[in-house]
Design a protein around this motif. Sequence first.
Motif: not given
Length: 203
Positions: A132, A136-137, A139, A166, A169-170, A173
């Motif tokens: 994960l 995320e990092q 993209g 997350m 921000e994701m 998710f």
Amino acid sequence: MAWKWYDSTILRIEETAPGVRRIWLQAPDEEAISFKAGQFVTMDLPIHEKRLKRWRSYSIANAPSENNILEFCIVRLEGGAASDYFFQQIKVGDSIRFKGPDGNFVLPDDLSQRDIVFICTGTGVAPFRSMLLDIEQRGVPYKSIHLIFGTRYAAGILYRDEFERMMKEMPGFRYSVALSREEHIRREDFAFPVSKGYVHQVY
């Protein structure tokens, strides 16, 4: 192909839940430790005279982007020699030898058309956390991700704050938790869906 051995130093130890420790290892600066999210290393621990009885494998819990630092999430098992070592003997600055990384439990390169479901209990969340963070990092595009985590009590929810972040921000998710032994669950105390029972009742 033979694995390479590394001599690392314990950088940090954190009590993260009852009977669970997070441990960070710093590999030598001159050695570039490259791994894929989901892989593991095998440690040679000073717990037995015979080599094969000293070896224990642990999934890497952090993202591959962290330079020469490896994080592990380790549970204490009653009567386990490795558990006794990790919970009774180690201290910051001690040396741990390991080989790897290794393992094929990794995500495909293209996730753009995939709905992903991660299902785990306890410290089994470690490789999924690595995945994960990596998604995320970097993209990495994906359709949706659902992490389903199970543990006995609310105090055992690992990386809770991180997964709550997350959720915010994701995009796409989802995070669900199953608590098998918690007597009274106040759902208003959780920012995510939580249920009494086991992970299979969620998925």
